[in-house]
Write a protein that holds these residues in place. Structure first.
Motif, mmCIF file in Angstrom:
data_model
loop_
_atom_site.group_PDB
_atom_site.id
_atom_site.type_symbol
_atom_site.label_atom_id
_atom_site.label_comp_id
_atom_site.label_asym_id
_atom_site.label_seq_id
_atom_site.Cartn_x
_atom_site.Cartn_y
_atom_site.Cartn_z
ATOM 1 N N GLU A 15 -10.950 1.950 26.671
ATOM 2 C CA GLU A 15 -11.877 2.523 25.696
ATOM 3 C C GLU A 15 -13.078 1.592 25.472
ATOM 4 O O GLU A 15 -14.218 2.053 25.352
ATOM 5 N N GLN A 16 -12.823 0.288 25.441
ATOM 6 C CA GLN A 16 -13.930 -0.661 25.280
ATOM 7 C C GLN A 16 -14.932 -0.536 26.426
ATOM 8 O O GLN A 16 -16.144 -0.661 26.216
ATOM 9 N N GLU A 17 -14.430 -0.297 27.610
ATOM 10 C CA GLU A 17 -15.310 -0.210 28.779
ATOM 11 C C GLU A 17 -16.098 1.093 28.809
ATOM 12 O O GLU A 17 -17.316 1.090 29.047
ATOM 13 N N PHE A 18 -15.437 2.220 28.575
ATOM 14 C CA PHE A 18 -16.080 3.528 28.760
ATOM 15 C C PHE A 18 -16.534 4.182 27.458
ATOM 16 O O PHE A 18 -17.393 5.065 27.479
ATOM 17 N N GLY A 19 -15.952 3.771 26.342
ATOM 18 C CA GLY A 19 -16.321 4.357 25.065
ATOM 19 C C GLY A 19 -15.328 5.420 24.616
ATOM 20 O O GLY A 19 -14.656 6.056 25.432
ATOM 21 N N SER A 20 -15.269 5.634 23.294
ATOM 22 C CA SER A 20 -14.321 6.602 22.737
ATOM 23 C C SER A 20 -14.686 8.033 23.107
ATOM 24 O O SER A 20 -13.854 8.936 22.970
ATOM 25 N N LEU A 72 -13.034 14.717 21.049
ATOM 26 C CA LEU A 72 -13.827 14.589 22.277
ATOM 27 C C LEU A 72 -14.970 15.591 22.290
ATOM 28 O O LEU A 72 -16.084 15.281 22.726
ATOM 29 N N ARG A 73 -14.708 16.811 21.808
ATOM 30 C CA ARG A 73 -15.776 17.821 21.753
ATOM 31 C C ARG A 73 -16.909 17.382 20.829
ATOM 32 O O ARG A 73 -18.083 17.707 21.063
ATOM 33 N N GLY A 74 -16.563 16.652 19.778
ATOM 34 C CA GLY A 74 -17.570 16.219 18.816
ATOM 35 C C GLY A 74 -18.318 14.963 19.229
ATOM 36 O O GLY A 74 -19.220 14.522 18.506
ATOM 37 N N SER A 75 -17.944 14.387 20.373
ATOM 38 C CA SER A 75 -18.590 13.150 20.835
ATOM 39 C C SER A 75 -19.838 13.466 21.653
ATOM 40 O O SER A 75 -19.911 14.496 22.335
ATOM 41 N N VAL A 76 -20.784 12.559 21.595
ATOM 42 C CA VAL A 76 -21.958 12.644 22.457
ATOM 43 C C VAL A 76 -21.652 11.873 23.736
ATOM 44 O O VAL A 76 -21.361 10.675 23.704
ATOM 45 N N ARG A 77 -21.685 12.562 24.860
ATOM 46 C CA ARG A 77 -21.237 11.964 26.109
ATOM 47 C C ARG A 77 -22.298 12.148 27.194
ATOM 48 O O ARG A 77 -22.902 13.220 27.305
ATOM 49 N N ALA A 78 -22.522 11.118 27.982
ATOM 50 C CA ALA A 78 -23.438 11.229 29.119
ATOM 51 C C ALA A 78 -22.844 12.175 30.163
ATOM 52 O O ALA A 78 -21.654 12.516 30.117
ATOM 53 N N ASP A 79 -23.655 12.593 31.103
ATOM 54 C CA ASP A 79 -23.160 13.501 32.139
ATOM 55 C C ASP A 79 -22.134 12.822 33.037
ATOM 56 O O ASP A 79 -21.246 13.490 33.574
ATOM 57 N N GLU A 80 -22.250 11.500 33.189
ATOM 58 C CA GLU A 80 -21.341 10.766 34.064
ATOM 59 C C GLU A 80 -20.797 9.531 33.352
ATOM 60 O O GLU A 80 -21.529 8.864 32.609
ATOM 61 N N ALA A 81 -19.524 9.234 33.603
ATOM 62 C CA ALA A 81 -18.946 7.977 33.129
ATOM 63 C C ALA A 81 -19.530 6.829 33.948
ATOM 64 O O ALA A 81 -19.752 6.970 35.165
ATOM 65 N N ASP A 82 -19.770 5.710 33.316
ATOM 66 C CA ASP A 82 -20.387 4.562 33.978
ATOM 67 C C ASP A 82 -19.347 3.816 34.802
ATOM 68 O O ASP A 82 -18.464 3.154 34.262
#
Length: 341
Positions: A277-282, A304-314
């Motif tokens: 979680e620290q690496e990719f975010g909650s 998870l639905r309420g999170s703002v997420r980039a199109d791709e995981a880093d």
């Protein structure tokens, strides 16, 4: 011993993938393929080459696989031969590196297997750990993370995701708690939810437990076979989230595969999943505590639905070219340590 400037000869304690498709493993195949052949020459373990095949470093992954067999007498023979192999390595002052995929074998082995693995632990020159939560001696520890799977599986296409579709996949073993997941999902109200569980079950008893847990719920699909890569990529692409209900979790290729294909994961709280979680975010890694029930499951999805997420995981920290360079340096460090032993 490798001469100065010559490639290091590394023997992978793996079945040579050339012998057939059952020996393929995406992680180890990508790992070996990323190594620079001008720096590392790869060989694979052969029983008939136990005393004669030359190498500088033995790289061990899942050693328990090499001591197991359906017949007890064969298990004993394989364990004894591995002990002979370890004696040869000690006498010739060769290096052993060990990737610590798990804290312990998932299934309890025989007493002779445990003796062999204890001996291997004592002989290990350098441990490669996939995360910093792995408890191995600090002086003989090197962090080399698990690489991504974007070079192996098809990436999801826009519009493939099915809202409310949850997915669990991989080899289905007792410790993974898949029956807990199915039981929890049955209590989730509403036809907008579906659960797909894909992967080969370890036993007929596991299949029976899953069927019993499903109890005829048509929203639950059980596909209990080896799922080819293209079908698995499609299942991941269609999922809203991948659930790992494991009762005990340390490293997970399943979690990395889901994240590689840009699908968030729901995992149990543990030291290793906190690091994830620290690496990719909650927004990509949602941890839960306690028993997995319907409320926990739906609350995790809504979070998870309420999170703002980039199109791709880093995945920039998990590029195979970078990891291969780190591993090559690790092989050289192990050779130095073996020479000092």
């Amino acid at each position: 011993m490798s001469r100065a400037g010559a490639p290091i000869t590394v023997m992978q304690l793996l079945v040579d993938p050339a012998v057939g498709p059952k020996s393929f493993n995406p992680y180890t195949t990508l790992l070996v393929g990323a190594l620079d052949p001008s720096l590392v020459r790869t060989r694979y373990f052969r029983w008939k080459g136990l005393l004669t095949d030359d190498f500088d470093v033995l790289h061990v992954h899942w050693p328990e696989h090499f001591t197991r067999h359906r017949y007890g007498v064969v298990r004993v023979m394989k364990a004894v031969l591995l002990l002979v192999f370890l004696v040869r390595i000690r006498l010739q002052r060769k290096a052993i590196v060990r990737t610590a995929h798990n804290l312990r074998p998932h299934e309890k082995g025989t007493w002779i297997e445990r003796r062999v693995l204890d001996c291997l632990d004592r002989c290990t020159t350098l441990w490669f750990v996939l995360n910093d939560a792995t408890p191995v001696p600090a002086a003989r520890k090197l962090l080399i993370q698990h690489g991504h799977y974007r070079d192996w599986y098809r990436m999801p296409r826009p519009g493939e995701q099915v809202p409310g579709r949850l997915l669990a996949f991989g080899l289905i073993r007792a410790y993974k708690g898949m029956d807990d997941l199915v039981s929890a999902f049955r209590d989730v109200p509403g036809d907008q939810w579906t659960l797909h569980l894909c992967g080969r079950a370890e036993s007929s008893e596991t299949v029976a437990r899953l069927e019993q847990a499903r109890a005829g719920d048509q929203r639950v699909r059980l596909d209990l076979r080896f799922v080819p890569d293209e079908e698995l990529a499609q299942e991941i692409a269609q999922s809203e989230a991948v659930v790992l209900p494991y009762r005990d979790i340390h490293n997970s290729g399943v979690a990395l595969l889901a994240l590689s294909l840009n699908r968030p994961v729901i995992v149990r709280d543990a030291p290793a999943t906190r690091l994830l979680e620290q690496e990719f975010g909650s927004e990509w890694v949602h941890r839960f505590t306690g028993d997995l029930d319907a409320q926990t499951l739906t609350a995790s999805v809504f979070a998870l639905r309420g999170s703002v997420r980039a199109d791709e995981a880093d995945m920039s920290g998990r590029e195979w070219s970078v990891l291969a360079a780190e591993m090559t340096a690790g092989y050289r460090r192990a050779l130095t340590l073996a020479g000092q032993r």
